[in-house]
Design an enzyme around this catalytic site. Sequence first.
Site, PDB file in Angstrom:
ATOM      1  N   GLY A 208      -1.880  42.955  -6.060  1.00  0.00           N
ATOM      2  CA  GLY A 208      -2.298  44.148  -5.429  1.00  0.00           C
ATOM      3  C   GLY A 208      -1.312  45.178  -5.421  1.00  0.00           C
ATOM      4  O   GLY A 208      -0.647  45.503  -6.739  1.00  0.00           O
ATOM      5  N   ASN A 209      -1.676  46.409  -4.628  1.00  0.00           N
ATOM      6  CA  ASN A 209      -0.774  47.464  -4.782  1.00  0.00           C
ATOM      7  C   ASN A 209      -0.554  48.045  -3.396  1.00  0.00           C
ATOM      8  O   ASN A 209      -1.033  47.346  -2.450  1.00  0.00           O
ATOM      9  CB  ASN A 209      -1.500  48.691  -5.524  1.00  0.00           C
TER      10      ASN A 209
END
Length: 400
Positions: A208-209
């Site tokens: 993810g980020n």
Amino acid sequence: MSKPKVVLGVSGGIAAYKACELLRRLSESGHDVRVVPTASALHFVGAATWSALSGNPVSTEVWDDVHEVPHVRIGQHADLVVVAPATADMLAKAAHGLADDLLTNTLLTARCPVVFAPAMHTEMWEHPATQENVATLRRRGAVVIEPAVGRLTGVDTGKGRLPDPAEIFEVCRRVLARGATEPDLAGRHVVVSAGGTREPLDPVRFLGNRSSGKQGYALARTAAARGARVTLVAANTALADPAGVDVVRVGTAVQLREAVLKAAADADAVVMAAAVADFRPAAYATGKIKKKDDQEPEPIVLVRNPDVLAEISADRARSGQVIVGFAAETDDVLANGRAKLARKGCDLLVVNEVGERKTFGAEENEAVVLGADGSETPVPHGPKEALAETVWDLVSARLG
Ligand SMILES: Cc1cc2nc3c(=O)[nH]c(=O)nc-3n(C[C@H](O)[C@H](O)[C@H](O)COP(=O)(O)O)c2cc1C
């Protein structure tokens, strides 16, 4: 300086009690609020409550205090009229210019911005008569907030719920801040993507980020306050749904692509503020990947995700559609931004510098908006809302 004058129109829906909270928020933030309920609204919440909470007299008819000509004066002197909840009946009366009580008279005499927050059963909301009345009001420049989806009167659930009073208050605050300017996005449909995609490795892990979605949500809120119908494609955000916005929730880049393409089909503008993963794991393990004591972990092989910004820029769903991208860069920010703008083929690219403590999750932002026409608009450090307003100014100018 005198307080901004807000008329809070309340019509006869079950959500009338929620208008008490909106009234409190408006009064406590320094507005002089005059509540104008309909006779039906008083079946739900009495005049004493409105009068005590607002500190102003309350009447439903044009026949009280006639010497003050309230049926004309209240609307003429208002800086904002907000009708919450707005019943199907009230939308119909407003769309057709009826004036059979104090609120409908006020709506005809007001020359300030007008916000309607409809609330009703899904069937009433979806009825072509209501939809045409909403379209008429929007075409004339009123801001009509989309109802929320959720529990309605009784056991029913669906679209038609009054949005959270805090969210309606936010719309009012922004509409007031824009003053008497016409809502320049009225009649437009805009799509905003927000948040960060998650690319699953197994049922419990993902790549993810750090995107929180706050910038995208600020874009959605400000567009709604400028009169647009807004579709917000939200990837893994934990933020409250903005009032008047259709929220489509997605998880991965592939899901985000599908949702954006679908919503973009009839959109005037698409703003891609979401942080979309460039790559995803080539394989998805259906069971949790186990640690084996005697073995090093398998490397993670990645494959490319679809490039949504390049795709919607190249195959525009409508001619004249304005496409805006975001570039989160950690170094050589402007040079990388210019290269990205050329590569993607969008109309505007908002370039900002990101890092562990910069931009992601923060309330503030700083950016330069690059235009395909060679323009460069710096946006100084400030609330994400301010950057959002600049983006819509630039989009609005391109939409003509
Ligand atoms: C219990 C109850 C709940 C109601 N809730 C709503 C509602 O949420 N939305 C709506 O449009 N009408 C609702 N109505 C119908 C309106 O009260 C009715 O259309 C009325 O004529 C509206 O008058 P007004 O627009 O002048 O306030 C409700 C009626 C009752 C009896």
